[in-house]
Design an enzyme around this catalytic site. Structure first.
Site, PDB file in Angstrom:
ATOM      1  N   SER A 191      39.281  45.410  37.949  1.00  0.00           N
ATOM      2  CA  SER A 191      40.276  44.323  37.511  1.00  0.00           C
ATOM      3  C   SER A 191      41.696  44.270  38.328  1.00  0.00           C
ATOM      4  O   SER A 191      42.293  43.323  38.431  1.00  0.00           O
ATOM      5  CB  SER A 191      40.145  43.921  35.953  1.00  0.00           C
ATOM      6  N   HIS A 219      34.797  40.111  37.265  1.00  0.00           N
ATOM      7  CA  HIS A 219      35.478  39.631  38.555  1.00  0.00           C
ATOM      8  C   HIS A 219      34.373  39.499  39.498  1.00  0.00           C
ATOM      9  O   HIS A 219      35.021  39.190  40.908  1.00  0.00           O
ATOM     10  CB  HIS A 219      36.807  40.414  38.894  1.00  0.00           C
ATOM     11  N   LYS A 249      36.160  33.653  33.911  1.00  0.00           N
ATOM     12  CA  LYS A 249      36.971  34.012  35.183  1.00  0.00           C
ATOM     13  C   LYS A 249      36.547  32.724  36.310  1.00  0.00           C
ATOM     14  O   LYS A 249      36.873  31.629  36.141  1.00  0.00           O
ATOM     15  CB  LYS A 249      36.712  35.230  35.742  1.00  0.00           C
TER      16      LYS A 249
END
Ligand SMILES: Cc1ncc(COP(=O)(O)O)c(C=O)c1O
Length: 395
Positions: A191, A219, A249
């Protein structure tokens, strides 16, 4: 003698908090919440200024996509704002089963389980599988919530050097035999560094040592491997037993999930404490996530575009080629990272400085997150400033 009722206690509590804050302030490590109004997927207002944000994880700008917003709004209107109870009581809205089936299919897993957030997922999954007799082998740069799960498990926790499969192998050679089960844990996309874990090699190591492999794909989902995430970057699925991720996300909603075999998912639904003892996700978050998955699955080129933008930026700045949507610019100390962030704000860009303990001491950095909606000419302007004024600060 301390008076009854607690003034002495309250004073010692306040002075504890004040001295902690003073210590953090002195190290430039105190953090403050800044009111931020996100106008759309890329522009934010804060402190009276309008800035182009490179600090949102909304990689596909789906938080503000009309179809995603409409799905959430309709679900609120029909089902209410909250779930009302734990999923095991009355909070299990039928939309969760639909979402879980979609996630499992996307990740080529037998089943899925949706949690209240990514953090809750990791804090629940790991202690459900690993106990005091077991071994947990974790990448040193794994996300804080994987560490939280590791600590809650009460297993023996051994750290391997970042992405160093040989080191993980040495640890397993030394300790595997003394433990009942072993779990290898890594981020799929790191991250704060944006690099990818060697999932195929870790899967082979897990097979060789009778260990299980878990990756956190917070991610990767939506933006790598045609939207399927970091387990799919080579085109075929890496042998990751436990594919965890978040809906907060690229999916633009909220919530966490685990994709795994049917028995593992059944075990989570009956034993994971963060699922059992926490209120279910609001149904609107599931509805928004489903609308987002429709978009991602229908538009693979759109899903790939944030990584392409990150790579255009790294080419323009001569940084190592971006592997994901995240590009770090490591500046060393916290003050330098804060100065660089301020300089970019004066140029109209929001790029937050990331400081310890989020990253190791001495590696404070700017962390840029690229999204589908970032205009190419603004990326080029940012790259020019970074190349000529920020990168020299790192030297
Ligand atoms: C790698 C990683 N895992 C998990 C999380 C936590 O996910 P959530 O924000 O859904 O709690 C984050 C985000 O903060 C993350 O970066």
């Amino acid at each position: 003698m301390a008076q009854e009722g607690g003034p002495a206690l309250a004073n010692s509590l306040d002075s504890f908090a004040q001295s902690k804050l003073a210590e953090l302030e002195a190290g430039h490590l105190r953090r403050r919440l800044a009111d931020t109004f996100r106008e759309d997927g890329i522009w934010v207002s804060r402190g009276g200024r309008r800035l182009l944000s490179f600090s949102c994880n909304d990689y596909l700008n789906l938080t503000h996509h009309p179809k995603v917003k409409a799905a959430a709004a309709e679900a609120v209107a029909r089902y209410g704002a909250g779930a009302g109870a734990s999923r095991l009581i009355t909070g299990n809205h039928p939309l969760f089963a639909v979402l879980e089936a979609r996630l499992a299919a996307l990740k080529q897993a037998e089943a899925a389980c949706v949690f209240g957030s990514g953090y809750l997922a990791n804090a629940g999954i790991i202690p459900t599988l690993i106990g005091a007799e077991d071994l947990l082998v974790i990448d040193e740069l794994a996300h804080a919530c994987l560490w939280a799960g590791a600590q809650l498990s009460r297993g023996r926790v051994e750290t391997f050097r970042h992405n160093d499969v040989d080191h993980a192998r040495e640890i397993l050679a030394a300790h595997r035999a003394a433990h009942t089960h072993a779990l290898i844990v890594t981020d799929g996309v790191f991250s704060m560094d944006g690099d990818l874990a060697p999932l195929d090699d870790l899967a082979a190591l897990a097979r060789d040592t009778d260990a299980w492999l878990m990756s956190d794909d917070a991610h990767g989902l939506g933006v790598l491997g045609k939207g399927r995430g970091s387990s799919f970057v080579t085109g075929t699925k890496a042998g990751v037993d436990l594919q965890m991720g978040t809906l907060s996300k690229a999916i633009g909603s909220y919530g966490g999930y685990l994709c795994a075999s049917a028995p593992v998912i059944d075990l989570m639904k009956t034993r994971a404490r963060t699922l059992v003892y926490s209120t279910g996700l609001p149904p609107a978050s599931a509805a928004a996530a489903l609308a987002a998955l429709d978009i991602i699955e229908a538009e693979p080129e759109f899903a790939a575009s944030p990584v392409a933008k990150a790579q255009a930026f790294t080419r323009a700045t001569n940084l190592p080629l971006g592997e994901s949507t995240i590009v770090p610019i490591v500046l060393g100390d916290a003050v330098r990272a804060l100065e660089a962030s301020d300089m970019l704000a004066r140029e109209g860009f929001l790029v937050m400085a990331i400081r310890p303990p989020t990253v190791p001491v001495g590696t404070a950095r700017l962390r840029l997150a690229f999204t589908a909606g970032h205009p190419n000419e603004e990326i080029a302007r940012l790259a020019e400033i970074v190349r000529t004024r920020i990168l020299p600060m790192a030297a």
